[in-house]
Design a protein around this motif. Structure first.
Motif, PDB file in Angstrom:
ATOM      1  N   HIS A  68      51.921   7.141  16.708  1.00 54.29           N
ATOM      2  CA  HIS A  68      50.210   6.589  16.694  1.00 54.29           C
ATOM      3  C   HIS A  68      50.465   5.239  17.734  1.00 54.29           C
ATOM      4  O   HIS A  68      49.492   5.160  19.098  1.00 54.29           O
ATOM      5  N   HIS A  69      51.422   4.611  18.119  1.00 56.84           N
ATOM      6  CA  HIS A  69      52.299   3.329  18.279  1.00 56.84           C
ATOM      7  C   HIS A  69      52.994   3.148  19.305  1.00 56.84           C
ATOM      8  O   HIS A  69      54.311   4.432  19.185  1.00 56.84           O
ATOM      9  N   LEU A  70      53.326   2.811  20.516  1.00 57.32           N
ATOM     10  CA  LEU A  70      54.677   2.889  20.873  1.00 57.32           C
ATOM     11  C   LEU A  70      53.917   1.323  21.582  1.00 57.32           C
ATOM     12  O   LEU A  70      52.956   0.368  22.369  1.00 57.32           O
ATOM     13  N   MET A  71      56.115   1.019  22.206  1.00 53.56           N
ATOM     14  CA  MET A  71      55.930  -0.564  23.008  1.00 53.56           C
ATOM     15  C   MET A  71      57.203  -0.887  23.363  1.00 53.56           C
ATOM     16  O   MET A  71      58.028  -0.413  23.309  1.00 53.56           O
ATOM     17  N   LEU A  72      57.155  -1.608  24.753  1.00 55.12           N
ATOM     18  CA  LEU A  72      58.368  -1.813  25.396  1.00 55.12           C
ATOM     19  C   LEU A  72      59.684  -2.670  24.908  1.00 55.12           C
ATOM     20  O   LEU A  72      59.415  -3.347  23.904  1.00 55.12           O
ATOM     21  N   THR A  73      60.484  -2.416  25.127  1.00 59.59           N
ATOM     22  CA  THR A  73      61.876  -3.331  24.292  1.00 59.59           C
ATOM     23  C   THR A  73      61.176  -5.029  25.016  1.00 59.59           C
ATOM     24  O   THR A  73      61.057  -4.491  26.006  1.00 59.59           O
ATOM     25  N   PRO A  74      62.575  -5.982  24.923  1.00 55.03           N
ATOM     26  CA  PRO A  74      61.891  -6.948  25.881  1.00 55.03           C
ATOM     27  C   PRO A  74      62.821  -6.771  26.601  1.00 55.03           C
ATOM     28  O   PRO A  74      62.179  -7.570  27.380  1.00 55.03           O
ATOM     29  N   ASP A  75      63.699  -5.833  26.833  1.00 53.53           N
ATOM     30  CA  ASP A  75      64.072  -5.831  28.610  1.00 53.53           C
ATOM     31  C   ASP A  75      63.059  -4.915  29.091  1.00 53.53           C
ATOM     32  O   ASP A  75      63.830  -4.706  30.534  1.00 53.53           O
ATOM     33  N   SER A  76      62.552  -4.236  28.544  1.00 51.66           N
ATOM     34  CA  SER A  76      61.996  -3.787  29.336  1.00 51.66           C
ATOM     35  C   SER A  76      62.665  -2.280  29.246  1.00 51.66           C
ATOM     36  O   SER A  76      61.611  -1.159  30.808  1.00 51.66           O
ATOM     37  N   ARG A  77      63.563  -2.372  28.778  1.00 53.83           N
ATOM     38  CA  ARG A  77      64.565  -0.830  29.651  1.00 53.83           C
ATOM     39  C   ARG A  77      63.216   0.585  29.055  1.00 53.83           C
ATOM     40  O   ARG A  77      63.781   1.200  29.285  1.00 53.83           O
ATOM     41  N   LEU A  79      60.993   2.652  26.259  1.00 51.50           N
ATOM     42  CA  LEU A  79      59.416   2.725  25.548  1.00 51.50           C
ATOM     43  C   LEU A  79      60.224   3.018  24.417  1.00 51.50           C
ATOM     44  O   LEU A  79      60.882   4.268  24.114  1.00 51.50           O
ATOM     45  N   ILE A  80      59.412   2.581  23.124  1.00 50.67           N
ATOM     46  CA  ILE A  80      59.636   2.661  21.924  1.00 50.67           C
ATOM     47  C   ILE A  80      58.602   3.239  21.228  1.00 50.67           C
ATOM     48  O   ILE A  80      57.683   2.890  21.418  1.00 50.67           O
ATOM     49  N   VAL A  81      58.976   4.797  20.805  1.00 54.43           N
ATOM     50  CA  VAL A  81      57.166   5.560  20.247  1.00 54.43           C
ATOM     51  C   VAL A  81      57.500   6.146  18.430  1.00 54.43           C
ATOM     52  O   VAL A  81      59.148   5.841  18.145  1.00 54.43           O
ATOM     53  N   ALA A  82      56.631   5.374  17.954  1.00 54.11           N
ATOM     54  CA  ALA A  82      57.081   5.290  16.571  1.00 54.11           C
ATOM     55  C   ALA A  82      56.057   7.057  16.197  1.00 54.11           C
ATOM     56  O   ALA A  82      55.313   7.349  16.317  1.00 54.11           O
ATOM     57  N   ASP A  83      57.396   7.191  15.609  1.00 50.29           N
ATOM     58  CA  ASP A  83      56.412   8.597  15.022  1.00 50.29           C
ATOM     59  C   ASP A  83      56.639   8.434  13.579  1.00 50.29           C
ATOM     60  O   ASP A  83      57.316   8.056  12.771  1.00 50.29           O
ATOM     61  N   SER A  84      55.263   8.453  13.032  1.00 56.75           N
ATOM     62  CA  SER A  84      55.027   7.881  11.017  1.00 56.75           C
ATOM     63  C   SER A  84      55.581   8.704  10.134  1.00 56.75           C
ATOM     64  O   SER A  84      56.327   8.841   9.055  1.00 56.75           O
ATOM     65  N   VAL A  85      55.441  10.203  10.354  1.00 55.84           N
ATOM     66  CA  VAL A  85      55.591  10.924   9.823  1.00 55.84           C
ATOM     67  C   VAL A  85      57.171  11.813   9.777  1.00 55.84           C
ATOM     68  O   VAL A  85      57.795  11.859   8.633  1.00 55.84           O
ATOM     69  N   PRO A 109      57.230   3.849  10.406  1.00 53.35           N
ATOM     70  CA  PRO A 109      56.748   3.562  11.261  1.00 53.35           C
ATOM     71  C   PRO A 109      55.273   3.804  11.994  1.00 53.35           C
ATOM     72  O   PRO A 109      55.194   4.448  13.040  1.00 53.35           O
ATOM     73  N   TYR A 110      54.506   2.671  11.890  1.00 50.26           N
ATOM     74  CA  TYR A 110      53.146   2.796  12.423  1.00 50.26           C
ATOM     75  C   TYR A 110      53.168   2.417  12.745  1.00 50.26           C
ATOM     76  O   TYR A 110      52.941   2.484  14.373  1.00 50.26           O
ATOM     77  N   GLN A 111      52.844   1.108  13.299  1.00 52.93           N
ATOM     78  CA  GLN A 111      52.368   0.153  14.159  1.00 52.93           C
ATOM     79  C   GLN A 111      54.210  -0.921  14.287  1.00 52.93           C
ATOM     80  O   GLN A 111      55.085  -0.636  13.078  1.00 52.93           O
ATOM     81  N   LEU A 112      54.185  -1.020  15.438  1.00 49.80           N
ATOM     82  CA  LEU A 112      55.730  -1.814  16.044  1.00 49.80           C
ATOM     83  C   LEU A 112      55.432  -2.826  16.771  1.00 49.80           C
ATOM     84  O   LEU A 112      54.308  -2.728  17.241  1.00 49.80           O
ATOM     85  N   GLY A 113      56.170  -4.405  16.469  1.00 47.71           N
ATOM     86  CA  GLY A 113      56.096  -4.999  17.525  1.00 47.71           C
ATOM     87  C   GLY A 113      57.403  -5.906  17.341  1.00 47.71           C
ATOM     88  O   GLY A 113      58.166  -5.613  16.345  1.00 47.71           O
ATOM     89  N   PHE A 114      57.971  -6.648  18.319  1.00 45.21           N
ATOM     90  CA  PHE A 114      59.133  -7.782  18.100  1.00 45.21           C
ATOM     91  C   PHE A 114      57.923  -8.974  18.476  1.00 45.21           C
ATOM     92  O   PHE A 114      57.326  -9.361  18.766  1.00 45.21           O
ATOM     93  N   SER A 115      59.082 -10.335  17.700  1.00 47.79           N
ATOM     94  CA  SER A 115      58.942 -11.485  17.525  1.00 47.79           C
ATOM     95  C   SER A 115      59.211 -11.755  19.078  1.00 47.79           C
ATOM     96  O   SER A 115      59.184 -10.763  19.656  1.00 47.79           O
ATOM     97  N   PRO A 116      58.035 -13.248  19.821  1.00 48.61           N
ATOM     98  CA  PRO A 116      58.379 -13.370  21.270  1.00 48.61           C
ATOM     99  C   PRO A 116      59.611 -13.480  21.319  1.00 48.61           C
ATOM    100  O   PRO A 116      59.957 -12.948  23.496  1.00 48.61           O
ATOM    101  N   ASP A 117      60.603 -14.417  20.823  1.00 49.06           N
ATOM    102  CA  ASP A 117      61.782 -14.094  21.484  1.00 49.06           C
ATOM    103  C   ASP A 117      62.916 -13.133  21.227  1.00 49.06           C
ATOM    104  O   ASP A 117      63.907 -12.782  21.625  1.00 49.06           O
TER     105      ASP A 117
END
Length: 341
Positions: A68-77, A79-85, A109-117
């Protein structure tokens, strides 16, 4: 006998994971500078689109079930894809979609996120009614589970405060927003906001928290310090997700039922215009670095679209897979204008 069975099962799972990784790597096409990555949640694939030519690159690539959702790691190396099922995370190359590694045992893992730090990594368990909180090792790009926090019902989207201690989470079925303290993994407060809250957005200076009300036709404006709804901004039915227009003033909200996108002024807290003429179910959005074009997934139409932000018109649609949801592209390098613009 039991130990032998478990050993064989573990080896079978390990082999299956290796084979799956090999299949993904083999299916990955050649490198393109600006591939658009689209998650087709209804068929467990991702589509790669060459941003310059707007053509699908190769065949669709297999993922785990319901990405469903995806996000870059903090260092941009990565891209994390979350496969919920499938209960796993795929780390892929953000430019090519090639698999780097897969982490299994990350439940729902439906939605995912990093704290700003970048120290906290959080996933929402939409079907398991909980928030999973991880510490994150940036050197190895490895999350380590700290706590699983029950959070009924249907925790969905998130927004983090800059203090790196607080994450807001929408609870779709109970119609609430929760504030969670990350260091202690406890719920600080919950408040009712309305029918089926989804996307979250913090206005400049973290003054207000905006909530897309998917079961209604508005965006709720929350003073999160006092836990009060101070205003409702009329948008369209199924107000769902947000994307900044990167001008420090405006944010877009997709209205999945109305099939429109509304532009909200974050200072005046007003709807300053709607983008119409879209396909059914606009959801996630990405903006090119020059702010000229917005790409959007249409959950109910098996397409993504390109919107000219100068004219606020849909100028191109591209067929992808079933129920396209998350979308990402690394737009740091210049590309030509979309065909037909």
């Amino acid at each position: 006998m039991l130990i032998s069975f478990l050993t064989r099962t573990a080896r079978a799972k390990q082999l299956a994971g290796v084979l799956a990784a090999a299949c993904v790597a083999a299916a990955s096409p050649a490198v393109h500078a600006n591939d658009v990555i689209v998650l087709n949640s209804g068929e467990a694939t991702l589509s790669l689109i060459d941003q310059a030519t707007e053509q699908i690159v190769g065949t669709r690539i297999s993922t785990g079930k319901e990405p469903h959702h995806l996000m870059l790691t903090p260092d941009s190396r990565s891209l994390i894809v979350a496969d919920s099922v499938s209960n796993d995370l795929m780390f892929i190359d953000p430019k090519t979609g090639k698999l780097q590694k897969r982490l299994e045992g990350v439940e729902d893992p439906y939605q995912l996120g990093f704290s700003p730090d970048g120290k906290w990594f959080v996933t929402t368990g939409l079907r398991l009614d909980r928030l999973d909180i991880y510490s994150y090792d940036s050197k190895t790009e490895t999350p380590t589970l700290v706590n699983r926090l029950p959070l009924a019902t249907m925790p969905s989207h998130m927004a983090f405060l800059k203090d790196n201690k607080t994450v807001f989470v929408t609870l779709q079925v109970s119609g609430e927003v929760a504030a969670v303290d990350l260091p202690t993994q406890t719920v600080k407060w919950k408040m009712k906001v309305g029918d089926t809250p989804a996307g979250l957005w913090l206005t400049p200076g973290e003054k207000y928290l905006l909530v897309g009300m998917t079961g209604e036709d508005d965006v709720a404006v929350i003073d999160w310090r006092t836990q009060k709804v101070v205003k409702r901004i009329q948008t369209g039915k199924g107000a769902h997700n947000f994307r900044s227009l990167d001008d420090g003033v405006h944010v877009a909200v997709s209205n999945r039922v109305a099939s429109t996108i509304s532009i909200i002024d974050e200072n005046t807290l007003t709807n300053v215009g709607d983008i119409t003429g879209l396909l059914p179910g606009p959801d996630d959005m990405e903006l090119t670095s020059d702010k000229r074009y917005m790409w959007v997934t249409f959950r109910f139409a098996k397409h993504v679209g390109i919107i000219d932000m100068n004219t606020r018109k849909l100028i191109k649609t591209i067929a992808v897979g079933r129920s396209p949801h998350g979308i990402f592209f690394d737009d740091r390098a210049p590309v030509t204008a979309p065909n037909g613009a």
